[in-house]
Design an enzyme around this catalytic site. Structure first.
Site, mmCIF file in Angstrom:
data_model
loop_
_atom_site.group_PDB
_atom_site.id
_atom_site.type_symbol
_atom_site.label_atom_id
_atom_site.label_comp_id
_atom_site.label_asym_id
_atom_site.label_seq_id
_atom_site.Cartn_x
_atom_site.Cartn_y
_atom_site.Cartn_z
ATOM 1 N N ASP A 1 -2.009 0.365 7.617
ATOM 2 C CA ASP A 1 -1.327 0.320 6.314
ATOM 3 C C ASP A 1 -0.865 -1.097 5.979
ATOM 4 O O ASP A 1 -0.909 -1.518 4.820
ATOM 5 C CB ASP A 1 -0.120 1.275 6.294
ATOM 6 C CG ASP A 1 -0.557 2.728 6.440
ATOM 7 O OD1 ASP A 1 -1.282 3.206 5.556
ATOM 8 O OD2 ASP A 1 -0.189 3.356 7.436
ATOM 9 N N ASP A 46 0.884 -1.165 0.000
ATOM 10 C CA ASP A 46 0.000 0.000 0.000
ATOM 11 C C ASP A 46 0.924 1.217 0.000
ATOM 12 O O ASP A 46 1.472 1.581 1.038
ATOM 13 C CB ASP A 46 -0.882 -0.022 1.255
ATOM 14 C CG ASP A 46 -1.809 1.180 1.320
ATOM 15 O OD1 ASP A 46 -2.167 1.717 0.258
ATOM 16 O OD2 ASP A 46 -2.177 1.571 2.443
ATOM 17 N N GLU A 104 -1.770 -1.581 -4.362
ATOM 18 C CA GLU A 104 -3.039 -0.865 -4.372
ATOM 19 C C GLU A 104 -2.931 0.205 -5.458
ATOM 20 O O GLU A 104 -1.998 0.993 -5.506
ATOM 21 C CB GLU A 104 -3.282 -0.223 -2.996
ATOM 22 C CG GLU A 104 -4.492 0.660 -2.955
ATOM 23 C CD GLU A 104 -5.544 0.204 -1.944
ATOM 24 O OE1 GLU A 104 -5.252 -0.664 -1.108
ATOM 25 O OE2 GLU A 104 -6.653 0.733 -2.010
#
Lengths: 165, 165
Positions: free
Chosen positions: A140, A7, A67
């Site tokens: 995260d 991410d 992501e």
């Protein structure tokens, strides 16, 4: 199959090394790469790149799942996430690891079965899918784990359908 | 003072190596780094990063000046330009070359004296400011030259005002 989910962000980049075993998804490593806030933006990119290179060296994944951030609210933060993902993709390309991008909706679909799931549902389901991950996970890192699991699930579907990737 | 101006993009990245001499701005090198369209996006980032590293090695600049892209029209292209600028900034950080960002308006101000100048005026003025650059220049290279000149001009102003950068 082993996947590193990421991410991306310049200040905080979540990561999760997930291995698919015959008995389920094993969490090999989970964490957040934090770059020093006091330093220059370019030095942060260097720190991030080197940390990801180290992560790929020790985890030797078959793929990196990121992501995707096309639908970021504003252009300024899109640029920053773009810079972070740029140096991450570079580290993967340098080692010849293929990269796959997943939008937030694709992650929700792959984990909860529908794109309308909220963050809480995704995190609960991700934890359920991961063997051996107990206690609190940093948000995260959890997002990164969700992307990795999404990749493994969609990879499995593709394999079941006779696809090659 | 020698500056490398860069107009970042994954497919085409314009660059210009400009040296400020006692008699004016000299064009040391002008060009466009093109990455292979057929290859993977991550491989393009690798090609771009390595080309910029080579450029910095042979030109040994005091600074890198980049076109800032916060006001990009859509988030998707902002992400792509962000990824390109990320690997460019990384190459500069690796060599310890300081980087400076200039918005399109700042470039217009520094070259034409007002932010409302159009692309044609900026290009004409940039060519006038550059000694020894004749003939047609590729648009991406011209944009890069404009950013480099903008940096040198604003650097001069700062020096005249007693600043240190």
């Amino acid at each position: 199959v082993r996947v590193v989910g990421i991410d991306p962000g310049t200040a905080r980049t979540g990561f999760a090394v997930i291995e698919e075993t015959p008995v389920g998804f094993e969490t090999v490593e989970l964490g957040v790469i934090k770059t020093s806030a006091s330093t220059d933006a370019t030095v942060r990119l260097l720190e991030l790149h080197d940390a990801v290179t180290g992560l790929l060296e020790r985890s030797r994944p078959d793929a990196v799942a990121l992501e995707r951030v096309y639908f970021q609210v504003n252009a300024r933060s899109a640029i920053q996430v773009g810079q972070a993902s740029g140096v991450i993709l570079l580290a993967a390309a340098r080692r010849g690891v293929p990269c796959f991008g997943y939008s937030p909706n694709e992650v929700k679909m792959a984990i909860c079965g529908y794109g309308g799931a909220d963050k809480e549902q995704v995190m609960r389901m991700t934890k359920k899918l991961l063997r051996g991950s107990r206690g609190r996970i940093e948000p995260d890192a959890a997002d990164a784990a969700a992307v990795a699991v999404a990749h493994l699930n969609s990879y499995k579907v593709k394999k079941a359908l006779g696809g090659t990737s």
